[in-house]
Design a protein around this motif. Structure first.
Motif, PDB file in Angstrom:
ATOM      1  N   TRP A  46       0.840  -1.193   0.000  1.00  0.00           N
ATOM      2  CA  TRP A  46       0.000   0.000   0.000  1.00  0.00           C
ATOM      3  C   TRP A  46       0.878   1.246   0.000  1.00  0.00           C
ATOM      4  CZ3 TRP A  46      -3.973   2.337  -1.445  1.00  0.00           C
ATOM      5  CH2 TRP A  46      -4.471   3.472  -0.812  1.00  0.00           C
ATOM      6  N   LYS A  81      -9.726  -1.801   7.315  1.00  0.00           N
ATOM      7  CA  LYS A  81     -10.727  -1.779   8.380  1.00  0.00           C
ATOM      8  C   LYS A  81     -12.051  -2.295   7.812  1.00  0.00           C
ATOM      9  CE  LYS A  81      -8.469   1.955  10.802  1.00  0.00           C
ATOM     10  NZ  LYS A  81      -8.570   3.352  11.254  1.00  0.00           N
ATOM     11  N   SER A 125     -12.043   0.504  14.441  1.00  0.00           N
ATOM     12  CA  SER A 125     -10.687   0.577  15.002  1.00  0.00           C
ATOM     13  C   SER A 125      -9.866  -0.585  14.432  1.00  0.00           C
ATOM     14  CB  SER A 125     -10.743   0.505  16.529  1.00  0.00           C
ATOM     15  OG  SER A 125     -11.344  -0.712  16.927  1.00  0.00           O
ATOM     16  N   TRP A 126      -8.559  -0.537  14.635  1.00  0.00           N
ATOM     17  CA  TRP A 126      -7.652  -1.595  14.197  1.00  0.00           C
ATOM     18  C   TRP A 126      -6.942  -2.108  15.438  1.00  0.00           C
ATOM     19  CZ3 TRP A 126      -7.305  -4.468  10.068  1.00  0.00           C
ATOM     20  CH2 TRP A 126      -6.151  -5.214   9.848  1.00  0.00           C
ATOM     21  N   SER A 129       0.797  -1.897  11.325  1.00  0.00           N
ATOM     22  CA  SER A 129       0.386  -0.749  12.134  1.00  0.00           C
ATOM     23  C   SER A 129      -0.819  -0.071  11.480  1.00  0.00           C
ATOM     24  CB  SER A 129       1.535   0.245  12.275  1.00  0.00           C
ATOM     25  OG  SER A 129       1.814   0.850  11.040  1.00  0.00           O
ATOM     26  N   GLU A 130      -1.622   0.578  12.296  1.00  0.00           N
ATOM     27  CA  GLU A 130      -2.863   1.178  11.814  1.00  0.00           C
ATOM     28  C   GLU A 130      -2.625   2.201  10.707  1.00  0.00           C
ATOM     29  OE1 GLU A 130      -7.044   3.010  13.475  1.00  0.00           O
ATOM     30  OE2 GLU A 130      -5.392   2.690  14.877  1.00  0.00           O
ATOM     31  N   LYS A 131      -1.491   2.888  10.729  1.00  0.00           N
ATOM     32  CA  LYS A 131      -1.245   3.911   9.700  1.00  0.00           C
ATOM     33  C   LYS A 131      -1.057   3.312   8.303  1.00  0.00           C
ATOM     34  CE  LYS A 131       3.725   4.265  10.306  1.00  0.00           C
ATOM     35  NZ  LYS A 131       4.843   5.093  10.664  1.00  0.00           N
ATOM     36  N   THR A 132      -0.796   1.997   8.224  1.00  0.00           N
ATOM     37  CA  THR A 132      -0.637   1.358   6.911  1.00  0.00           C
ATOM     38  C   THR A 132      -1.867   0.550   6.506  1.00  0.00           C
ATOM     39  OG1 THR A 132       0.390  -0.639   7.810  1.00  0.00           O
ATOM     40  CG2 THR A 132       1.861   1.197   7.246  1.00  0.00           C
ATOM     41  N   GLU A 154      -8.618   2.500   5.053  1.00  0.00           N
ATOM     42  CA  GLU A 154      -9.971   2.765   5.531  1.00  0.00           C
ATOM     43  C   GLU A 154     -10.924   2.014   4.612  1.00  0.00           C
ATOM     44  OE1 GLU A 154     -10.845   4.370   8.265  1.00  0.00           O
ATOM     45  OE2 GLU A 154      -8.769   4.886   8.739  1.00  0.00           O
ATOM     46  N   GLN A 194     -11.666   3.674   1.147  1.00  0.00           N
ATOM     47  CA  GLN A 194     -10.561   4.451   0.590  1.00  0.00           C
ATOM     48  C   GLN A 194     -10.312   4.130  -0.880  1.00  0.00           C
ATOM     49  OE1 GLN A 194      -7.248   4.365   3.261  1.00  0.00           O
ATOM     50  NE2 GLN A 194      -6.093   5.892   2.113  1.00  0.00           N
TER      51      GLN A 194
END
Length: 168
Positions: free
Chosen positions: A85, A112, A118-119, A125-128, A131, A134
């Motif tokens: 991603w 998600k 939430s993750w 990690s959630e930043k990768t 959504e 998306q």
């Protein structure tokens, strides 16, 4: 895109052969494909019987222009990424005027399960993590969304998106 050890390239090539499709080339693209890494994946492809249907190309995928300059986009019929991603790259693919009508784009990545979810996993990690909408939001204006499904991975119960779109 970002084909790493070449497993996904192998599996796609094997499935195309099994389906009776003979005139194709699956190109694995990764920034690590130096001479040593290319030899490793080429040997793997040969052992699996698809060496004549595959090719490894070293490209830094941090920017769309690197890919666009290195391959003839007009000759590509599909692009796909598995667990890869890069929002900037995918956004450029979604809006590039050099992508011809009919090209398929597929992506399978951690996502998600619904908007606002939430993750609760350490990896990735959630930043990768994507959504929920998306990809469909990115591709909606110039592509037909053919598949947009949330599925569970088989080992840790994390949710993943399986997404396919076709350029209009």
């Amino acid at each position: 895109l970002a084909s790493g050890s070449g497993r996904d390239v192998t599996f796609l090539a094997e499935e195309l052969v099994a389906a009776g499709i003979r005139d194709f080339k699956v190109i694995g693209i990764d920034h690590r494909y130096n001479d040593k890494e290319s030899l490793i994946v080429n040997d793997f492809w040969d052992r699996r019987g698809v060496g004549d249907k595959t090719e490894a190309i070293k490209i830094n995928l941090s920017q769309w222009e690197n890919l666009e300059e290195a391959v003839s986009v007009s000759k590509i019929t599909a692009m796909y990424c598995v667990r890869f991603w890069k929002p900037e790259l995918v956004g450029k693919i979604a809006t590039s005027s050099s992508i011809p009508p009919g090209l398929l784009f597929g992506l399978s990545h951690f996502c998600k399960p619904y908007t606002g979810a939430s993750w609760n996993f350490d990896h990735p990690s959630e930043k990768t993590v994507l959504e929920r909408d998306q990809l469909s939001d990115m591709f909606a204006s110039q592509w037909d969304i053919l598949h947009d499904e949330i599925a569970m991975d088989s080992d840790h119960g994390r949710t993943m998106i399986h997404f396919v779109a076709k350029r209009r």
